[in-house]
Design a protein around this motif. Structure first.
Motif, PDB file in Angstrom:
ATOM      1  N   TYR A 182      21.473 -28.905  -2.595  1.00 41.51           N
ATOM      2  CA  TYR A 182      21.059 -28.612  -1.228  1.00 41.51           C
ATOM      3  C   TYR A 182      21.043 -27.110  -0.970  1.00 41.51           C
ATOM      4  O   TYR A 182      22.010 -26.404  -1.275  1.00 41.51           O
ATOM      5  N   VAL A 183      19.941 -26.646  -0.422  1.00 40.54           N
ATOM      6  CA  VAL A 183      19.796 -25.236  -0.064  1.00 40.54           C
ATOM      7  C   VAL A 183      19.245 -25.167   1.365  1.00 40.54           C
ATOM      8  O   VAL A 183      18.911 -26.186   1.968  1.00 40.54           O
ATOM      9  N   THR A 184      19.162 -23.967   1.884  1.00 32.28           N
ATOM     10  CA  THR A 184      18.475 -23.741   3.152  1.00 32.28           C
ATOM     11  C   THR A 184      17.225 -22.912   2.854  1.00 32.28           C
ATOM     12  O   THR A 184      17.040 -22.423   1.734  1.00 32.28           O
ATOM     13  N   SER A 185      16.393 -22.738   3.838  1.00 32.02           N
ATOM     14  CA  SER A 185      15.175 -21.944   3.635  1.00 32.02           C
ATOM     15  C   SER A 185      15.516 -20.496   3.302  1.00 32.02           C
ATOM     16  O   SER A 185      14.725 -19.793   2.671  1.00 32.02           O
ATOM     17  N   ASN A 186      16.714 -20.045   3.679  1.00 29.25           N
ATOM     18  CA  ASN A 186      17.126 -18.660   3.417  1.00 29.25           C
ATOM     19  C   ASN A 186      17.807 -18.484   2.062  1.00 29.25           C
ATOM     20  O   ASN A 186      17.956 -17.353   1.590  1.00 29.25           O
ATOM     21  N   THR A 187      18.258 -19.586   1.443  1.00 26.93           N
ATOM     22  CA  THR A 187      18.997 -19.461   0.177  1.00 26.93           C
ATOM     23  C   THR A 187      18.265 -20.072  -1.017  1.00 26.93           C
ATOM     24  O   THR A 187      18.755 -19.983  -2.143  1.00 26.93           O
ATOM     25  N   LYS A 188      17.127 -20.695  -0.798  1.00 17.33           N
ATOM     26  CA  LYS A 188      16.444 -21.384  -1.897  1.00 17.33           C
ATOM     27  C   LYS A 188      16.009 -20.439  -3.018  1.00 17.33           C
ATOM     28  O   LYS A 188      15.867 -20.865  -4.167  1.00 17.33           O
ATOM     29  N   ASP A 189      15.819 -19.161  -2.703  1.00 19.13           N
ATOM     30  CA  ASP A 189      15.397 -18.203  -3.726  1.00 19.13           C
ATOM     31  C   ASP A 189      16.559 -17.682  -4.569  1.00 19.13           C
ATOM     32  O   ASP A 189      16.348 -16.913  -5.508  1.00 19.13           O
ATOM     33  N   LYS A 190      17.766 -18.104  -4.259  1.00 17.51           N
ATOM     34  CA  LYS A 190      18.931 -17.638  -5.007  1.00 17.51           C
ATOM     35  C   LYS A 190      19.182 -18.466  -6.275  1.00 17.51           C
ATOM     36  O   LYS A 190      20.083 -18.165  -7.044  1.00 17.51           O
ATOM     37  N   VAL A 191      18.413 -19.552  -6.453  1.00 13.58           N
ATOM     38  CA  VAL A 191      18.534 -20.392  -7.646  1.00 13.58           C
ATOM     39  C   VAL A 191      17.150 -20.598  -8.260  1.00 13.58           C
ATOM     40  O   VAL A 191      16.124 -20.368  -7.615  1.00 13.58           O
ATOM     41  N   ASP A 192      17.155 -21.055  -9.505  1.00 10.50           N
ATOM     42  CA  ASP A 192      15.883 -21.300 -10.196  1.00 10.50           C
ATOM     43  C   ASP A 192      15.236 -22.604  -9.741  1.00 10.50           C
ATOM     44  O   ASP A 192      14.011 -22.717  -9.746  1.00 10.50           O
ATOM     45  N   LEU A 193      16.067 -23.580  -9.376  1.00 13.11           N
ATOM     46  CA  LEU A 193      15.525 -24.839  -8.862  1.00 13.11           C
ATOM     47  C   LEU A 193      16.515 -25.491  -7.909  1.00 13.11           C
ATOM     48  O   LEU A 193      17.722 -25.285  -8.013  1.00 13.11           O
ATOM     49  N   TYR A 194      15.984 -26.263  -6.967  1.00 11.33           N
ATOM     50  CA  TYR A 194      16.807 -26.989  -6.004  1.00 11.33           C
ATOM     51  C   TYR A 194      16.164 -28.346  -5.766  1.00 11.33           C
ATOM     52  O   TYR A 194      15.004 -28.584  -6.138  1.00 11.33           O
ATOM     53  N   PHE A 195      16.919 -29.259  -5.124  1.00 10.14           N
ATOM     54  CA  PHE A 195      16.447 -30.630  -4.973  1.00 10.14           C
ATOM     55  C   PHE A 195      16.141 -31.033  -3.539  1.00 10.14           C
ATOM     56  O   PHE A 195      15.405 -31.971  -3.304  1.00 10.14           O
ATOM     57  N   ASP A 196      16.726 -30.336  -2.573  1.00  7.65           N
ATOM     58  CA  ASP A 196      16.460 -30.675  -1.179  1.00  7.65           C
ATOM     59  C   ASP A 196      16.858 -29.510  -0.285  1.00  7.65           C
ATOM     60  O   ASP A 196      17.784 -28.761  -0.602  1.00  7.65           O
ATOM     61  N   ILE A 197      16.138 -29.365   0.834  1.00  3.49           N
ATOM     62  CA  ILE A 197      16.500 -28.369   1.846  1.00  3.49           C
ATOM     63  C   ILE A 197      17.268 -29.078   2.959  1.00  3.49           C
ATOM     64  O   ILE A 197      16.765 -30.022   3.567  1.00  3.49           O
ATOM     65  N   CYS A 198      18.486 -28.624   3.192  1.00  2.00           N
ATOM     66  CA  CYS A 198      19.339 -29.215   4.234  1.00  2.00           C
ATOM     67  C   CYS A 198      19.824 -28.085   5.138  1.00  2.00           C
ATOM     68  O   CYS A 198      20.736 -27.332   4.780  1.00  2.00           O
ATOM     69  N   PRO A 199      19.220 -27.952   6.310  1.00  2.70           N
ATOM     70  CA  PRO A 199      19.558 -26.830   7.199  1.00  2.70           C
ATOM     71  C   PRO A 199      20.904 -27.006   7.894  1.00  2.70           C
ATOM     72  O   PRO A 199      21.493 -28.084   7.887  1.00  2.70           O
ATOM     73  N   PHE A 200      21.373 -25.930   8.492  1.00  4.22           N
ATOM     74  CA  PHE A 200      22.587 -25.961   9.291  1.00  4.22           C
ATOM     75  C   PHE A 200      22.248 -26.393  10.711  1.00  4.22           C
ATOM     76  O   PHE A 200      21.111 -26.196  11.158  1.00  4.22           O
ATOM     77  N   PRO A 201      23.243 -26.992  11.413  1.00  2.00           N
ATOM     78  CA  PRO A 201      24.608 -27.337  10.965  1.00  2.00           C
ATOM     79  C   PRO A 201      24.582 -28.540  10.039  1.00  2.00           C
ATOM     80  O   PRO A 201      23.742 -29.428  10.206  1.00  2.00           O
ATOM     81  N   ARG A 202      25.503 -28.574   9.072  1.00  2.00           N
ATOM     82  CA  ARG A 202      25.497 -29.672   8.119  1.00  2.00           C
ATOM     83  C   ARG A 202      26.914 -29.987   7.639  1.00  2.00           C
ATOM     84  O   ARG A 202      27.793 -29.124   7.648  1.00  2.00           O
ATOM     85  N   MET A 203      27.101 -31.235   7.250  1.00  2.00           N
ATOM     86  CA  MET A 203      28.353 -31.689   6.666  1.00  2.00           C
ATOM     87  C   MET A 203      28.013 -32.629   5.517  1.00  2.00           C
ATOM     88  O   MET A 203      26.971 -33.288   5.528  1.00  2.00           O
ATOM     89  N   PHE A 204      28.900 -32.692   4.534  1.00  2.00           N
ATOM     90  CA  PHE A 204      28.713 -33.591   3.401  1.00  2.00           C
ATOM     91  C   PHE A 204      29.855 -34.598   3.353  1.00  2.00           C
ATOM     92  O   PHE A 204      30.985 -34.295   3.760  1.00  2.00           O
ATOM     93  N   GLU A 205      29.566 -35.784   2.822  1.00  2.00           N
ATOM     94  CA  GLU A 205      30.596 -36.823   2.738  1.00  2.00           C
ATOM     95  C   GLU A 205      31.812 -36.350   1.956  1.00  2.00           C
ATOM     96  O   GLU A 205      32.938 -36.740   2.253  1.00  2.00           O
TER      97      GLU A 205
END
Length: 325
Positions: free
Chosen positions: A118-141
């Motif tokens: 999970y990345v945001t639109s502002n952090t997706k360029d910090k990795v070579d690949l990502y699987f989903d964009i999950c914006p803030f506010p967010r929580m994970f199980e």
């Protein structure tokens, strides 16, 4: 709007986009601790060896089960030529940056691909690949009880922080007092909570506070039902209205509730999101119909289970009669 992702959501996001992963990857590396979750899932999907960040640098693979190894599978870290380093999510990007620095300083020979689920639109360029964009506010199980949002949360006690009392224990007497003192913990927060909201009666505040102190639960407020006894509470059936009233009065952005039916009502009455522990889903005020369907499904499943139990003696007797014939 709060965005919530479950273990199932993560697994689904990974499996749907396995095509993103280069097929010449030899090793999956998880960034501890949360990154080990997607690393495990990918290693199983792709039948590849697995290790953590320190394992990559020190040349140590994690042990594996009896899954059949394929002919191209590398035996040691040193045999690997291309590795995938993955974390569960990117917030500021600091964790992945620290991992990159650590790997660069180790001067390992492998080619490294960096990923996050999970990345945001502002952090997706910090990795070579990502699987989903999950914006803030967010929580994970996997981190909802260790999240900074807890200071702006309302949390139920029974069924969340501790087990629910059984019908026998919920006698508003000696058995209930014993439960309050010895309830087994479930999801304990590791950060201070804004407001604990419970349908426990006000007269049980001392026992409740003692239990919370015993398990190190920190909180700003503890709101309890101010009613004379359990019979009155049962007659009024005001659990959800009481909780939603407190929720509305606070600046809380999330309510964590144990039961689905109450979670639906709290979302409806407060017009705010509710995280339901029973279904591990976020219930939004504008999406009650979906939650109602889930509730009906659970009711039907419960009735079918009860029916099967009642039919069990009958089926057993029929089986014995058939055997005699």
């Amino acid at each position: 709007m709060m965005n919530f992702r479950t273990f199932d959501d993560m697994s689904s996001a990974l499996s749907k986009k396995l095509n993103l992963i280069p097929r010449d990857i030899d090793l999956i590396v998880g960034i501890p601790r949360s990154g080990l979750i997607p690393a495990n899932i990918l290693a199983l999907h792709l039948n590849l060896p697995l290790t953590d960040l320190d394992g990559l640098i020190s040349g140590r693979m994690l042990g594996k089960g009896r899954t059949r190894a394929h002919t191209k599978q590398r035996v040691t870290v040193n045999d690997c030529r291309k590795v995938l380093v993955i974390d569960d999510s990117l917030w500021t990007g600091e964790t992945i940056a620290m991992a990159k620095q650590k790997i660069d300083e180790a001067n390992i020979p492998q080619e490294v691909i960096y990923a996050a689920v999970y990345v945001t639109s502002n952090t997706k360029d910090k990795v070579d690949l990502y699987f989903d964009i999950c914006p803030f506010p967010r929580m994970f199980e996997w981190n909802f009880m260790h999240h900074g949002y807890l200071e702006n949360a309302c949390i139920d006690i029974d069924g969340v922080l501790c087990e629910d009392p059984t019908t026998q224990e919920n006698d508003d007497g000696i058995k209930y007092l014993n439960f309050l003192e010895n309830a087994k913990p479930l999801f304990l927060p590791t950060l201070p909570v804004g407001c604990l909201v419970t349908s426990r009666l006000e007269k049980y505040r001392p026992q409740t506070e003692t239990w919370l102190k015993k398990y190190g639960v920190e909180y700003q407020k503890l709101c309890m039902l101010d009613l004379p006894d359990g019979e009155t509470r049962k007659a009024l059936n005001c659990h959800a209205t009481f909780k939603s009233k407190i929720y509305r009065q606070t600046k809380s952005i999330i309510f964590i509730e144990s039961e689905l039916k109450q979670a639906i009502d709290i979302a409806k009455y407060s017009n705010k999101p509710v995280l339901c522990i029973e279904t591990r889903r976020l219930i939004m005020p504008d999406n009650e119909s979906f939650a109602q369907i889930e509730y009906r499904k659970m009711q039907i499943a419960s009735k079918l289970k009860m029916l099967k139990r009642r039919l069990r003696p009958f089926r057993s007797n029929m089986s014995r009669l058939l055997q005699r014939k």
